[in-house]
Design a protein around this motif. Structure first.
Motif, short mmCIF file in Angstrom:
data_model
loop_
_atom_site.label_atom_id
_atom_site.label_comp_id
_atom_site.label_asym_id
_atom_site.label_seq_id
_atom_site.Cartn_x
_atom_site.Cartn_y
_atom_site.Cartn_z
N CYS A 98 0.89 -1.19 -0.05
CA CYS A 98 0.06 -0.23 -0.02
C CYS A 98 0.81 1.17 0.00
N THR A 99 1.85 1.11 0.91
CA THR A 99 3.00 2.52 0.75
C THR A 99 3.45 2.66 -0.62
N ASP A 100 3.89 1.48 -1.40
CA ASP A 100 4.42 1.57 -2.74
C ASP A 100 3.45 2.19 -3.57
N LEU A 101 2.09 1.73 -3.45
CA LEU A 101 1.28 2.39 -4.40
C LEU A 101 0.83 3.62 -4.22
N ALA A 102 1.06 4.01 -3.13
CA ALA A 102 0.59 5.52 -2.49
C ALA A 102 1.74 6.72 -3.16
N ASN A 103 3.13 5.94 -2.86
CA ASN A 103 4.35 6.58 -3.57
C ASN A 103 4.24 6.76 -4.88
N ASP A 104 3.87 5.68 -5.52
CA ASP A 104 3.82 5.85 -7.03
C ASP A 104 2.76 6.76 -7.64
N ILE A 105 1.47 6.97 -7.01
CA ILE A 105 0.65 7.70 -7.33
C ILE A 105 1.07 9.47 -7.07
N GLN A 106 1.72 9.35 -5.92
CA GLN A 106 2.03 10.80 -5.48
C GLN A 106 3.32 11.14 -6.48
N HIS A 107 4.23 10.34 -6.83
CA HIS A 107 5.39 10.65 -7.76
C HIS A 107 4.69 10.91 -8.88
N ALA A 108 3.82 10.23 -9.38
CA ALA A 108 3.36 10.44 -10.92
C ALA A 108 2.33 11.66 -10.90
N ALA A 109 1.76 12.17 -9.96
CA ALA A 109 1.35 13.37 -9.96
C ALA A 109 2.15 14.66 -9.82
N TRP A 110 3.18 14.36 -9.26
CA TRP A 110 4.29 15.63 -9.28
C TRP A 110 5.15 15.72 -10.58
N LEU A 111 5.34 14.47 -11.24
CA LEU A 111 6.07 14.41 -12.30
C LEU A 111 5.10 14.90 -13.56
N TYR A 112 3.81 14.45 -13.56
CA TYR A 112 2.94 15.04 -14.78
C TYR A 112 1.75 15.83 -14.16
N PRO A 113 2.01 17.03 -14.42
CA PRO A 113 0.89 18.22 -14.08
C PRO A 113 -0.46 17.70 -14.77
N GLN A 114 -0.60 17.02 -15.59
CA GLN A 114 -1.88 16.94 -16.42
C GLN A 114 -2.81 16.03 -15.61
N ILE A 115 -2.31 15.39 -14.53
CA ILE A 115 -3.01 14.35 -13.51
C ILE A 115 -3.84 15.42 -12.73
N GLU A 116 -4.99 14.89 -12.80
CA GLU A 116 -6.12 15.82 -12.14
C GLU A 116 -5.80 15.43 -10.58
N GLU A 117 -5.48 16.56 -9.90
CA GLU A 117 -5.35 16.40 -8.50
C GLU A 117 -6.65 15.59 -7.68
N GLU A 118 -7.62 15.86 -7.90
CA GLU A 118 -8.96 15.24 -7.14
C GLU A 118 -9.01 13.61 -7.51
N LYS A 119 -8.56 13.14 -8.53
CA LYS A 119 -8.44 11.69 -8.90
C LYS A 119 -7.33 11.30 -8.09
N ALA A 120 -6.22 11.77 -8.02
CA ALA A 120 -5.14 11.17 -7.58
C ALA A 120 -5.45 11.05 -5.72
N ILE A 121 -5.91 12.16 -5.32
CA ILE A 121 -6.49 12.22 -3.96
C ILE A 121 -7.45 11.03 -3.62
N ALA A 122 -8.44 10.79 -4.60
CA ALA A 122 -9.37 9.80 -4.50
C ALA A 122 -8.72 8.34 -4.33
N LEU A 123 -7.66 8.39 -5.31
CA LEU A 123 -6.81 7.15 -5.32
C LEU A 123 -5.99 6.75 -3.95
N LEU A 124 -5.44 7.97 -3.50
CA LEU A 124 -4.69 7.61 -2.25
C LEU A 124 -5.74 7.40 -1.12
N ALA A 125 -7.05 7.75 -1.11
CA ALA A 125 -7.98 7.47 -0.12
C ALA A 125 -8.34 6.00 -0.40
N ASP A 126 -8.41 5.45 -1.48
CA ASP A 126 -8.74 4.08 -1.79
C ASP A 126 -7.85 3.15 -1.33
#
Length: 118
Positions: A15-43
């Motif tokens: 779970c930590t690895d999954l959360a880190n991956d989505i956080q890094h992707a959100a930082w690297l790619y500004p076109q990722i919607e922040e709300e969707k990334a936050i929803a994924l972290l909550a999931d």
């Protein structure tokens, strides 16, 4: 499975690895919607809490319900094996769904092809 402790550590690590991956992707790619990334972290957090809560369970029978101690231990082992198999399958399915959703968020040119183990 060696122990509950190792299983809990493995769930936490995944779970930590999954959360880190989505956080890094959100930082690297500004076109990722922040709300969707936050929803994924909550999931991911919900997946971790749910899986960790299912690691500990109790067998609803006692030694007196069986003809011998050997039969009790055999039934207990079968019960635990089935419960942990179910837990691992549910966790893997939910984690795979999260990975698929993560892949949908990142730009098409950097997506990773994933498939579940058959």
């Amino acid at each position: 499975m060696a122990s509950k402790r190792q299983l809990k550590k493995r769930i936490d690590s995944i779970c930590t690895d999954l959360a880190n991956d989505i956080q890094h992707a959100a930082w690297l790619y500004p076109q990722i919607e922040e709300e969707k990334a936050i929803a994924l972290l909550a999931d991911i957090a919900a997946l971790k809490i749910d899986a960790l809560s299912k690691v500990s369970f109790s067998f609803d029978k006692c030694v007196k319900d069986f003809d011998s101690r050997h039969d009790y231990r055999k039934a207990l082992h079968a019960y635990k094996a089935a419960a942990y198999t179910k837990l691992r399958k549910e966790f893997a399915d939910k984690a795979f769904e999260i990975v698929k959703r993560m892949n949908e968020l990142v730009p098409a040119d950097v997506r990773v092809l994933v498939s579940p183990k058959g």
